[in-house]
Design a protein around this motif. Structure first.
Motif, PDB file in Angstrom:
ATOM      1  N   LYS A  68      -9.022   1.425  -7.846  1.00  0.00           N
ATOM      2  CA  LYS A  68      -8.937   0.474  -8.953  1.00  0.00           C
ATOM      3  C   LYS A  68      -8.718   1.180 -10.299  1.00  0.00           C
ATOM      4  O   LYS A  68      -8.072   0.648 -11.187  1.00  0.00           O
ATOM      5  CB  LYS A  68     -10.203  -0.383  -9.030  1.00  0.00           C
ATOM      6  CG  LYS A  68     -10.147  -1.605  -8.096  1.00  0.00           C
ATOM      7  CD  LYS A  68     -11.322  -2.538  -8.305  1.00  0.00           C
ATOM      8  CE  LYS A  68     -11.163  -3.800  -7.467  1.00  0.00           C
ATOM      9  NZ  LYS A  68     -12.396  -4.555  -7.338  1.00  0.00           N
ATOM     10  N   LYS A  70       0.277   1.141  -9.993  1.00  0.00           N
ATOM     11  CA  LYS A  70       0.220  -0.319 -10.098  1.00  0.00           C
ATOM     12  C   LYS A  70       0.207  -0.999  -8.720  1.00  0.00           C
ATOM     13  O   LYS A  70      -0.459  -2.018  -8.510  1.00  0.00           O
ATOM     14  CB  LYS A  70       1.416  -0.805 -10.927  1.00  0.00           C
ATOM     15  CG  LYS A  70       1.246  -2.204 -11.480  1.00  0.00           C
ATOM     16  CD  LYS A  70       2.293  -2.519 -12.538  1.00  0.00           C
ATOM     17  CE  LYS A  70       2.265  -3.983 -12.961  1.00  0.00           C
ATOM     18  NZ  LYS A  70       2.255  -4.948 -11.889  1.00  0.00           N
ATOM     19  N   VAL A  71       0.967  -0.430  -7.800  1.00  0.00           N
ATOM     20  CA  VAL A  71       1.000  -1.009  -6.443  1.00  0.00           C
ATOM     21  C   VAL A  71      -0.429  -1.092  -5.879  1.00  0.00           C
ATOM     22  O   VAL A  71      -0.815  -2.098  -5.264  1.00  0.00           O
ATOM     23  CB  VAL A  71       1.884  -0.158  -5.515  1.00  0.00           C
ATOM     24  CG1 VAL A  71       1.824  -0.676  -4.075  1.00  0.00           C
ATOM     25  CG2 VAL A  71       3.323  -0.127  -6.011  1.00  0.00           C
ATOM     26  N   GLY A 116      -1.132  -4.279  -0.601  1.00  0.00           N
ATOM     27  CA  GLY A 116      -0.409  -5.543  -0.712  1.00  0.00           C
ATOM     28  C   GLY A 116      -1.244  -6.679  -0.156  1.00  0.00           C
ATOM     29  O   GLY A 116      -2.482  -6.582  -0.132  1.00  0.00           O
ATOM     30  N   ASN A 168      -7.050  -5.512  -7.016  1.00  0.00           N
ATOM     31  CA  ASN A 168      -7.660  -6.532  -7.863  1.00  0.00           C
ATOM     32  C   ASN A 168      -7.362  -7.958  -7.393  1.00  0.00           C
ATOM     33  O   ASN A 168      -7.792  -8.923  -8.022  1.00  0.00           O
ATOM     34  CB  ASN A 168      -7.201  -6.349  -9.309  1.00  0.00           C
ATOM     35  CG  ASN A 168      -7.833  -5.101  -9.923  1.00  0.00           C
ATOM     36  OD1 ASN A 168      -9.047  -4.917  -9.852  1.00  0.00           O
ATOM     37  ND2 ASN A 168      -6.993  -4.220 -10.467  1.00  0.00           N
ATOM     38  N   ASP A 169      -6.617  -8.081  -6.303  1.00  0.00           N
ATOM     39  CA  ASP A 169      -6.269  -9.405  -5.760  1.00  0.00           C
ATOM     40  C   ASP A 169      -7.271  -9.753  -4.642  1.00  0.00           C
ATOM     41  O   ASP A 169      -7.482  -8.953  -3.727  1.00  0.00           O
ATOM     42  CB  ASP A 169      -4.844  -9.341  -5.199  1.00  0.00           C
ATOM     43  CG  ASP A 169      -4.393 -10.673  -4.632  1.00  0.00           C
ATOM     44  OD1 ASP A 169      -5.234 -11.592  -4.468  1.00  0.00           O
ATOM     45  OD2 ASP A 169      -3.186 -10.797  -4.336  1.00  0.00           O
ATOM     46  N   GLY A 177      -5.813  -9.368  -1.445  1.00  0.00           N
ATOM     47  CA  GLY A 177      -5.082  -8.117  -1.275  1.00  0.00           C
ATOM     48  C   GLY A 177      -5.869  -7.090  -0.488  1.00  0.00           C
ATOM     49  O   GLY A 177      -7.045  -7.303  -0.138  1.00  0.00           O
ATOM     50  N   THR A 182      -3.386  -0.848  -7.745  1.00  0.00           N
ATOM     51  CA  THR A 182      -4.325  -1.613  -8.579  1.00  0.00           C
ATOM     52  C   THR A 182      -4.086  -3.110  -8.454  1.00  0.00           C
ATOM     53  O   THR A 182      -5.038  -3.894  -8.387  1.00  0.00           O
ATOM     54  CB  THR A 182      -4.242  -1.178 -10.053  1.00  0.00           C
ATOM     55  OG1 THR A 182      -2.880  -1.238 -10.483  1.00  0.00           O
ATOM     56  CG2 THR A 182      -4.771   0.236 -10.231  1.00  0.00           C
ATOM     57  N   ASP A 183      -2.833  -3.524  -8.360  1.00  0.00           N
ATOM     58  CA  ASP A 183      -2.553  -4.958  -8.178  1.00  0.00           C
ATOM     59  C   ASP A 183      -3.214  -5.482  -6.910  1.00  0.00           C
ATOM     60  O   ASP A 183      -3.894  -6.505  -6.911  1.00  0.00           O
ATOM     61  CB  ASP A 183      -1.041  -5.205  -8.077  1.00  0.00           C
ATOM     62  CG  ASP A 183      -0.369  -5.185  -9.450  1.00  0.00           C
ATOM     63  OD1 ASP A 183      -1.098  -5.005 -10.455  1.00  0.00           O
ATOM     64  OD2 ASP A 183       0.865  -5.347  -9.504  1.00  0.00           O
ATOM     65  N   ALA A 184      -3.005  -4.750  -5.833  1.00  0.00           N
ATOM     66  CA  ALA A 184      -3.566  -5.192  -4.547  1.00  0.00           C
ATOM     67  C   ALA A 184      -5.094  -5.122  -4.574  1.00  0.00           C
ATOM     68  O   ALA A 184      -5.786  -6.009  -4.064  1.00  0.00           O
ATOM     69  CB  ALA A 184      -3.015  -4.335  -3.412  1.00  0.00           C
TER      70      ALA A 184
END
Lengths: 585, 585
Positions: free
Chosen positions: B303, B308-309, B396, B315-316, B319, B311-313
């Protein structure tokens, strides 16, 4: 969920607490108590909900009072000796005093109860209710036991159960194929197999030694009274054998299976009869030997008469004049005789001559006038006609006369109670290789085109095709062909010659049966086999007239499944995917 | 025709005269003698034709000298001790000195001999030659034994073998149906069953208690590598049960059958795992437990990175960020890593991050730069990365990441020889009731629409459909789903509610499944069952990669039978009879 089966509760359980699951067969209120017949696949046991001072009973009674036909229940209770014994059921010595009744699934009002018979269409629509009837359960169990016993018998003897394809190639020989459009091959079709015949022969060429399969087969034929679009056969094939090995093996199997499944001892060995003898004596290639009646050939005795129908047939090499004596048949009225004539007409008879000898010995016969007195007496003597009997006559082409007189024999056997109790199996052998098809003006195979002729020489077969005898054989039981088989052709050249005699030219043979003709070239072993009709044998064993009783979800004679509604329309999108459209004429 | 089987001749028969039937596997002339390997389904024995002063031998030798591959022979001879023992075959201590050799069917020159492998297409075209190979005979026998053993096991325990229809109703749920035009009902079609699912449920409602069937099923799907248009399942159903009874019964059955057929002891009891755990640890709902590798969730540890790939996942809520450590994987070249990335891409990965730790402990990773030094070390520690290892990362959507990382786990297991010997069965349970279908924007059933939810209340199910768990269960063996089943819905109201959640409105439900909804109203008992893939289990037992090896006449991935040439065109006359025509786009 349960501790015991309803139908197996007995006196050994008295005093014990049991939990049972099943359906409320009947529920009735009597003198403040509720009695429920609880039914599962093993049978019925009586449940009692009784009011008493014991705490909790009031609740049980309240539930019991609301029980209706076919509610799904789980009941816990104590087994006790029953006051009024019911000897009609296995559990009739005991009852279960309920301590808890759970209504697992309350039934809505039923379209019918299996205690009634609302007609077969309703029964088939609600087949799940129909099959709950103990009698239907018994019949279906007979079938299960038949199949399990056959399998065990064959497994123990090294027969290999091998599955063959259901999606296979269209072979326009024999009955009509069911077709299945091939999505991945636009414009092409699979066909459902009429039998695994070619696959099982190929298996023998593939080095398997003894094969069997309980195989589903498909024939898109007009559904006569007791046929199904799909049916089940025990399919068998043996490599390196002659007919004696096949016949001895399967005769022993059938005898064992009847003994084990329904405790019937079939005669050992089965009687044997050629096709010619069966047609001559019984007018059938599947004679019901339980009926003692036989046909009597009388051509020689009628040649001198003035009855042209008789003399023409008697003087024709392919003709036949035959009589069937029915003991006690003089009681038939004019109207009943007409019914016999109508029955014979269905099988091709143009009329039905007869002679009655009443109890006093007086003759009543429309054909007596065509005979000299002594000739007629000689005829009656040959037939063995006694006071009180009738004899019917058939005259015309050999096969047709045999057919309709054979049909009359069966009708008379039934009408006059002349069918002996018990089981009458036999082998019928030495079938003709070919039959002449008048309509198509060509030979057709009496068994199928892969049946070996009794002669080894192609020249001999060609020279005498009409009289050629095949190595086919049928097993007959009580007038039903329950099994049919043959030794097969194992020479590619002989197979080609037989195709040719059947009017299938080399190009057509290659297109349809090329893989068989090829396979026969690479060291095919001698082989033969047989197939048994499982539906029919199960029906016979279960004592059912109809095979529909031993098929869980049968189709109607209209080729429909009334429960699911098959067949049905499908969206055009689905048809497009498989590259067909509906054809509107 | 024969006295013994070739493959069973042994020293106990020395001095005796035997007659054998089989195929010439090999024939060779050596020093004036002819040696023939004669083969039947039991094996091979050596035949010798030798010149000597004994009368008649010259004739035998002359015949023997002409023998070619796959000639069908019957040989009579005397068993004797062999001079040069052959320990590779069971009969290797003896040979048979021929006194008579009959060439029953001379083979023409073969398209191939099963000692060669001419490619699968040729093998399938001449399947009868292919199946003669001892190895194919062994595989097919394994299947026969599997099926016979299953049947005996179930017969002995009161399971009733009941056949259900092949010609049935089109039900557009699930895979594509095969359609069969109905001749007697113009414009209507039967469908071949994808499974006997509804029929077996109806059987339970019809009062049968324990059902099984070795059933042919049909799915008109694109043929992935190892699928067939028609396949065979052991179909089972139980009335008045919960999942424990079903699972215990069939687990015991599978254990017994493995012991009996291939002498393998499966662990007792099988491990159990929820769907959620299987996806989390193995990225699969049918994990191959022979591979010790597990996925490691690292969302919390990434985190703080700048990738970004990840951190996005991370924080989802839906994900997933996960790592797969492969011991020894640091040996993978750049090109090999690309192959792994390509493999992952097939399952939906957009890229494949990794970190290599070489034997000296040096880090090679394109993503290291996005991490603070100590954060990266913490990540590697969590993964347990050691010198010489590689770890791949997936990030993802939860299901997609699990899928492709699960696929990488299998590939790594294979590539690095990490698949332990032996057998790893398990139960996977607690499947989601529904999956959201993005394309159709509706729920679809993860098992099938008749699977009971774990909750009893319709309101609870509706309120929380997304998270609802079903009463479905799968049996998995070595990464194959060999069986799948469930407790079924036995309430008409619940069944209607589930149809509704699946987007099937009341009218459509009535049209397609009206008979089921009706049957559920009349006291349907609680019931459940399972179906096992016979082709796959047989292939596993036989040690085959492909199910085609345990199917006598399989179709190609192009949906064709190369032997018979099915499917094929049929005359338009035949199509007219069944009221369809070919659609040309």
């Amino acid at each position: 969920m349960r501790s015991h089966f309803c139908g197996l509760i007995d006196e050994s359980l008295i005093g014990q607490t049991v939990t049972l699951c099943g359906w409320a067969d009947v529920a009735r209120n009597m003198g403040g108590l509720v009695f429920i017949d609880l039914r599962d696949h093993e049978g019925i046991v009586q449940i009692v909900a009784e009011p008493s001072d014991v705490a909790g009973n009031a609740e049980v009674l309240a539930v019991a009072a609301q029980i209706g036909y076919e509610d799904a229940l789980c009941v816990t209770g104590i087994v006790r000796k029953r006051e009024s014994v019911n000897n009609k059921i296995r559990t009739g010595q005991v009852e279960v005093v309920a301590t808890k009744i759970e209504v697992v699934n309350k039934a809505e009002p039923l379209p019918f109860h299996h205690h009634e018979n609302p007609g077969e269409d309703v029964r088939l629509k609600y087949r799940y209710l129909d099959l709950r009837a103990p009698e239907m359960q018994r019949k279906m169990r007979t079938r299960t036991k038949l199949v399990a016993t056959l399998r065990r018998y064959l497994d123990e003897r090294g027969f290999q159960d091998i599955e063959t394809p259901i999606l296979t190639k269209a072979t326009p020989e024999g009955a009509r194929d069911f077709l299945v459009p091939a999505r991945m091959h636009p414009g092409e079709f699979y066909a459902l197999p009429q039998s695994p015949q070619l696959f099982k022969q190929i298996l023998m060429m593939a080095g398997f030694d003894r094969y069997y399969q309980i195989a589903r087969c498909f024939r898109d034929e007009a559904l006569r009274a007791d046929r199904q679009l799909e049916f089940t056969q025990l399919d068998m094939e043996f490599a390196w054998v002659d007919e004696k090995i096949v016949q001895d093996t399967v005769e022993e199997m059938i005898r064992e299976v009847f003994k084990e499944v329904i405790d019937v001892e079939l005669v050992n060995p089965f009687p044997r009869m050629t096709y010619a003898e069966a047609m001559r004596r019984y007018g059938s290639d599947k004679p019901d030997l339980r009926i003692a009646l036989e046909l009597v050939d009388v051509a020689e005795l009628v040649k001198g008469s003035e009855f042209k129908v008789f003399t023409d047939a008697a003087n024709d090499a392919d003709g036949r004049v035959v009589a069937l004596r029915i003991p006690g048949g003089a009681s038939l009225s004019r109207k009943q005789i007409d019914e016999y004539a109508a029955h014979a007409a269905k099988y091709g008879a143009k009329g039905l001559a007869y002679v009655k000898l009443d109890e006093a010995g007086a003759i009543n016969s429309p054909i007596a006038k065509f005979f000299a007195e002594d000739a007629f007496q000689a005829l009656l003597a040959a037939i063995g006609l006694k006071n009180g009997d009738i004899a019917f006559f058939g005259a015309g082409a050999y096969n047709k006369v045999s057919d309709f007189m054979g049909a009359l024999r069966l009708k008379a056997g039934k009408d006059f109670g002349l069918i002996a109790a018990g089981w009458a199996p036999l082998w019928v052998t030495d079938f003709p290789m070919f039959e002449w098809d008048e309509e198509e003006q060509r030979y057709v195979a009496l068994h199928h085109p892969f049946t070996a002729p009794a002669v080894d020489s192609i020249d001999d077969l060609r020279a005498n095709a009409k009289a050629a005898v095949s190595r086919g054989y049928d097993m007959v039981l009580n007038g039903n062909e329950i099994g049919g088989g043959s030794i097969r052709i194992h020479s590619s050249k002989m197979q080609s010659a037989v195709f040719e005699l059947l009017g299938i030219d080399a190009e057509e043979a290659q297109a349809k049966f090329g893989f068989l003709l090829d396979a026969l070239k690479y060291g095919a072993p001698p082989h033969g086999g047989i197939a048994f009709g499982i539906d029919r044998i199960a029906a016979l064993m279960a004592g059912s007239e109809s095979i529909r009783d031993v098929i869980a979800f049968p189709k109607t004679t209209g080729a429909q499944c009334l429960m699911t509604g098959a067949p049905s329309e499908v969206p055009d999108k689905q048809l497009a995917e498989v590259h067909v459209r509906v054809r509107k004429e």
